[in-house]
Design an enzyme around this catalytic site. Sequence first.
Site, mmCIF file in Angstrom:
data_model
loop_
_atom_site.group_PDB
_atom_site.id
_atom_site.type_symbol
_atom_site.label_atom_id
_atom_site.label_comp_id
_atom_site.label_asym_id
_atom_site.label_seq_id
_atom_site.Cartn_x
_atom_site.Cartn_y
_atom_site.Cartn_z
ATOM 1 N N LYS A 51 -5.279 -17.062 7.459
ATOM 2 C CA LYS A 51 -3.922 -17.145 6.886
ATOM 3 C C LYS A 51 -3.451 -18.595 6.943
ATOM 4 O O LYS A 51 -3.602 -19.248 7.986
ATOM 5 C CB LYS A 51 -2.990 -16.242 7.693
ATOM 6 C CG LYS A 51 -1.560 -16.145 7.187
ATOM 7 C CD LYS A 51 -0.762 -15.194 8.088
ATOM 8 C CE LYS A 51 0.642 -14.948 7.558
ATOM 9 N NZ LYS A 51 1.381 -13.980 8.395
ATOM 10 N N SER A 65 3.706 -10.362 5.913
ATOM 11 C CA SER A 65 3.506 -11.633 5.252
ATOM 12 C C SER A 65 2.039 -12.013 5.056
ATOM 13 O O SER A 65 1.744 -12.907 4.251
ATOM 14 C CB SER A 65 4.204 -12.739 6.042
ATOM 15 O OG SER A 65 3.601 -12.918 7.309
ATOM 16 N N SER A 105 3.634 -8.146 10.148
ATOM 17 C CA SER A 105 2.973 -8.911 9.085
ATOM 18 C C SER A 105 1.452 -8.787 9.027
ATOM 19 O O SER A 105 0.843 -9.227 8.053
ATOM 20 C CB SER A 105 3.347 -10.394 9.194
ATOM 21 O OG SER A 105 4.653 -10.587 8.723
#
Lengths: 58, 454
Positions: free
Chosen positions: B78, B152, B176
Amino acid sequence: MTVETWLAAAQQDAEKRGLRELLPLLETLGRSTAALRAADEEHRRRAERDATPPSPHA
Amino acid sequence: MTPDLRRIEDVAPLVRAGAVSPVDLVRACLAQIEARPSVNAFISVLKDSALEAAATAERDIRAGRYHGPLHGIPIAIKDLVDVAGTRTTAASAVPSSESAVDAPVVRRLRNAGAIIVGKTNLHEFAFGTTSDESAFGAVRNPLDESRSAGGSSGGSAAALASGMCFGALGTDTGGSIRIPSAACGTFGLKPTIGEISCDGVVPLGVSLDHVGPMARSVGDLALLYQAMKGSASGWAVDRSERFVFGVPRSYFFDVLEAGTREAVTGASAALAAAGHEVKDVQIDHAEWTPHVYLHTVLAEAAWYHAPLLEQHASSYSPGVRVRLEMGRYVLGEDYVRAGRLREALRHAVNRALESCDALLLPALPIPAPRLGAATVLVGDRQEPVRALMLRLTQLFNVTGHPAIALPARWSPDALPRGLQLVGSFNQTPRLLEIAASAEPQICGGPGSVGGGTG
């Protein structure tokens, strides 16, 4: 500071800073703050009740 | 091209035996990234360094220098986490600089032999659950590109579900890792709070942030988790052990789409039929959670972003900026109230877990929402998407308990429904064992990635 007083001051400040899109979000946050404070009060009352020894006459 | 959706558990022995080449695995992932640009899962693709690392891995394995089950396995990171030689953009136009060193968690994955194919897209600064507010464009759900991949860590889940990597790194402040896993039909682990270092990770809420693995099976989560912890590799589980699952009805089932409710019912019945015990449990005051979470995350996010907002306010996505500005109005006394109530909620979850081995509940109350939707119909009521997405996951960030999202094999349509298992504090390895034991009943076993079977 009450939630109402805080909300009025926060919205006034946001307007002054040109952040009008913040106004509805502050109202949402105000509702959440009121709920948070009610929960805290409930938690506090519960803790006090649990800490109080039962009356011998009860 | 058919994406390679095999599990690390299955591929690793082939890599070790020389039957599968790490170079071919990386090439297959790169090809899949190129084949589905509309998914927009990646912010940067590290093609050259990945191919170079794969060639090195191949040589090392041939020479007998095998590092373990992640050796030669392509993974994605990420883009909220530092990878040496890349910018950590956090999916924002706010200026960022190139990282000189890997975050410790990335270094450990590299030490285990994993190969980084790229850095994945996300909701800007991890401050949202739909991954559609990104300076690099929205992440699209590979199962239905009109829908959100969740967030997210939306890019990480989308990459896994479409065969662009074999494992991924995500972060989880309110859900997330688990939310996009549920939206994309993949698996995600939020370990116990503080278990894996968040150094080198852009913070959102410093007391709520977690780093964790995302994958295509519980076993793969375990392999990645072990490497992230720096502990010995190897994963074997006794699937004959039987467990008690506690289903917390109150609050968690109050706002729930029918297909998700059916998935919990189906999973409960399948677990019971396999000899596990499933019973209702109570988490006292769970309804306090959204208020505790909101006052904590807003204040903590405002702390980190205050200097950036002073200099680069116009560089933020408007929605992210306004939420960060909101945090600057949280009063100190209310942040302390939230902290006190966190303790009460932690005790409540601990009490619920005294009578069972793990909690079983939905991860998301709805399937992946349409991109850009502000509200969604649940029953006969329009509900706000943002609050719904966080509703079932954020409690375990507030309390710090480990939690795993896994895809249910029941779905009334082509969209996956995600369930969640929550374990005892500091018992992440035990939770992984329980999840592995329940995986055949809940997910239908290997190969279930990418949606239910109807």
